[in-house]
Write an enzyme that holds these catalytic residues in place. Structure first.
Site, mmCIF file in Angstrom:
data_model
loop_
_atom_site.group_PDB
_atom_site.id
_atom_site.type_symbol
_atom_site.label_atom_id
_atom_site.label_comp_id
_atom_site.label_asym_id
_atom_site.label_seq_id
_atom_site.Cartn_x
_atom_site.Cartn_y
_atom_site.Cartn_z
ATOM 1 N N HIS A 1 0.829 -1.216 0.000
ATOM 2 C CA HIS A 1 0.000 0.000 0.000
ATOM 3 C C HIS A 1 0.864 1.267 0.000
ATOM 4 O O HIS A 1 0.646 2.194 0.780
ATOM 5 C CB HIS A 1 -0.950 -0.002 1.200
ATOM 6 N N ASP B 1 -6.588 1.667 3.675
ATOM 7 C CA ASP B 1 -5.222 1.282 3.309
ATOM 8 C C ASP B 1 -4.664 2.145 2.188
ATOM 9 O O ASP B 1 -3.453 2.328 2.078
ATOM 10 C CB ASP B 1 -5.195 -0.178 2.831
#
Length: 365
Positions: free
Chosen positions: A95, A269
């Site tokens: 991420h 995220d």
């Protein structure tokens, strides 16, 4: 090849990257698998389970990093792990689009970082994100129900309703895997469900599969404002692979929502779908902003680590085997989907979405 599976050190991360069956597949092909002592405990997997599969149990996180070439993790490296990343191939959820600081640290090392969430097939499917999206989608309705409880700051509405009292309204932004699974569970308990997306194809699929138990709506600024303001639970399930999620829910729109309603932000995220979202934890799940309860736990599947670990290992192991059998260069040459998953390679950002989100120079791999 030497493959290392460390115990996750991120706070409240209870998953493990590879299940015993995956270890058996690797050792059966002659690869060595080093697993940190206790790595699978929170997922109900013992060291003896791993030993029976052929793994070597090592005493520390450091021993895994020092003894392995390929590191297979659940979450991004952090803390002391960053001291050991150089020279390794790391395969995990990263991420980076939402974490430019981590991207900058990795760029200063001689690391190759492959991210599960950007491994992508030619038709756009994200095979390594799919099982966790399924988990998150199904959990989102459960968490939304808890958020509506008065003790969580919610309006005190029972999601399913009871005889003589209508069920709550659930609004889902995004009809991908997470959004569809949220709709599946919400419809199953009898709520009024609206699912929004910009793709007519995804909406048709969701509508057909849910057999009229959810209303599908084309997503645009006006429809988002209309339906978000109506929802008791709003699930943010929008994803742009490798890129930061746009804030589809502004602070002004949050102010127009029903007091005590809930936003479950599955996109946290990647930066979050709401302007008012910020990361929360499993032990401190909810916060109230502008009178709206927010749930935004980045490692949401960690709440159900046994299910999540086995689901994750089941889909990643094919790619791990390919990396182990062929090496990094051979694996990405033979598998374009895996190549699309590479975010950073030896000091360069090689994923366009990550480069743009982190304001870094994009380089062709």
């Amino acid at each position: 090849m030497q493959i290392g599976i460390p115990k996750e050190i991120k706070k409240e991360e209870y998953r493990v990257a590879v299940a015993p069956a995956g270890v058996s597949a690797l050792t059966g092909r002659g690869h060595a698998v080093l697993i940190e002592k206790g790595a699978g405990e929170k997922s109900g997997i013992t060291d003896d389970d791993y030993k029976r599969a052929g793994a070597v149990i090592v005493p520390s996180n450091r021993a895994v990093w020092e003894g392995a070439e390929l590191i297979v993790k659940v979450r991004e490296p952090e803390g002391s792990e960053l001291e050991h990343v150089s020279g390794h191939v790391i395969f995990s959820y990263l991420h980076l689009a939402a974490d430019p600081a981590l991207a900058a640290k990795l760029l200063k090392t001689n690391v190759t970082a492959i991210s599960y969430e950007t491994v992508q097939t030619a038709d756009g499917y994200l095979p390594l994100l799919a099982p966790m999206s399924e988990v998150c989608g199904r959990l989102s309705i459960q968490k939304g129900a808890y958020g509506l409880e008065k003790i969580s700051g919610g309006s005190g509405v029972l999601l399913s309703g009871v005889s003589g009292v209508p069920a709550a309204t659930v609004v889902i932004l995004g009809a991908g895997i997470a959004g569809f699974n949220a709709a599946f569970v919400a419809a199953g308990i009898g709520t009024e469900v609206f699912i929004l997306d910009t793709s007519p194809t995804r909406l048709k699929y969701a509508g057909d599969m849910l057999r009229g138990k959810a209303v599908t709506v084309m997503s645009n600024k006006a429809s988002v404002e209309e339906y978000v303001s109506r929802g008791h639970v709003v699930v943010g399930a929008v994803l742009i692979p490798g890129a930061r999620t746009p804030h589809l829910i502004s602070r002004d729109l949050v102010k127009k929502m029903k007091p005590g309603s809930v936003i479950v932000d599955l996109a946290i995220d990647q930066g979050g779908i709401s302007e008012t979202s910020r990361p929360t934890t499993h032990n401190d799940r909810f916060f109230v902003e502008e009178g709206i309860v927010h749930y935004a736990v980045p490692n949401m599947p960690g709440a159900v680590p046994r299910t999540a670990s086995f689901a994750l290992s089941g889909v990643t192991i094919t790619y791990v085997l390919e990396l182990a059998d062929k090496g990094f260069d051979g694996a990405i040459a033979d598998n374009p989907s895996l190549k699309r998953g590479v975010n950073i390679h030896k000091g360069k950002v090689v994923h366009r979405g990550v480069a743009e989100a982190c304001s870094e120079t994009y380089c062709e791999l």
